[in-house]
Design an enzyme around this catalytic site. Structure first.
Site: not given
Ligand code: ZN
Length: 201
Positions: A91, A96, A138-139, A181-182, A185
């Site tokens: 995701g 991001q 997480c990226l 999670h997303e 963000h």
């Molecule tokens: Zn993340």
């Protein structure tokens, strides 16, 4: 003569100014159009300016913005970015990639073929009292993983990425974790804020 000419010019200018300020900002357009359907740079907490951006809440999208060429380019770029073979995820949220807008791309691991799907203005309108605990990464937070407690199931509401119609669905299990999670963000929250344990990789 001057006076008579000025009035329509002012009206025209006002219309032009409105057209330019309604929708994507100049900075957003530049970022989106530079990437133009290809991978974008991922903001990480290790860069101070990115860190600040990742902590900033994102703005909702209008129907006009969702129908724009920039939106199509951005979601294509987000899908390319989350599928980077060297840094892939399940995701990604628009902040991001530097765009403070309420768009997330989620891999529907609960659907056949595990497709990546786009959700506009997503919100959790209800959630279970029961929780689940699992590992997350997480990226935007390199070389770290953690154990996080999340709701077992959620009721998700969002806008369709094509028609802008309101949609709702109940989502459970790991897919519900990805959504939580997303969506975090979009509110400037990182999983590290909620993690019970963090491990360096
Ligand atoms: Zn993340």
């Amino acid at each position: 003569m001057t006076q008579r000419l000025t009035t329509p010019l002012v009206v025209l200018f006002a219309l032009f100014a409105t057209a330019c300020t309604d929708g994507w900002s100049r900075h957003e357009r530049e970022l989106i159009n530079t990437a133009a359907y290809s991978r974008m740079r991922v903001s990480t907490v290790t860069t101070p300016s990115d860190s600040l951006l990742l902590r900033t809440p994102s703005a909702a999208l209008t129907e006009k913005e969702v129908g724009s060429i920039e939106f199509g380019r951005l979601i294509a770029s987000m899908i390319e970015t989350v599928n980077d073979p060297e840094n892939s995820g399940v995701g990604i949220a628009a902040p991001q990639v530097g765009i403070l807008r309420r768009i997330i791309v989620v891999q529907r691991v609960d659907k056949a073929g595990c497709p990546f799907e786009v959700y506009v203005n997503p919100e959790i309108v209800e959630h279970s009292a029961t929780m689940q605990t699992g590992g997350e990464g997480c990226l935007s937070v390199p070389n770290l993983s953690g154990v996080v407690e999340r709701h077992e199931s959620i009721r998700l509401r969002w806008r369709d990425a094509v028609t802008f119609e309101l949609r709702e669905e109940t989502i459970e299990g790991f897919t519900a974790v990805i959504f939580q999670h997303e969506i975090d963000h979009l509110n400037g929250i990182l999983y590290t804020d909620r993690a019970e344990r963090l491990t360096k990789e």
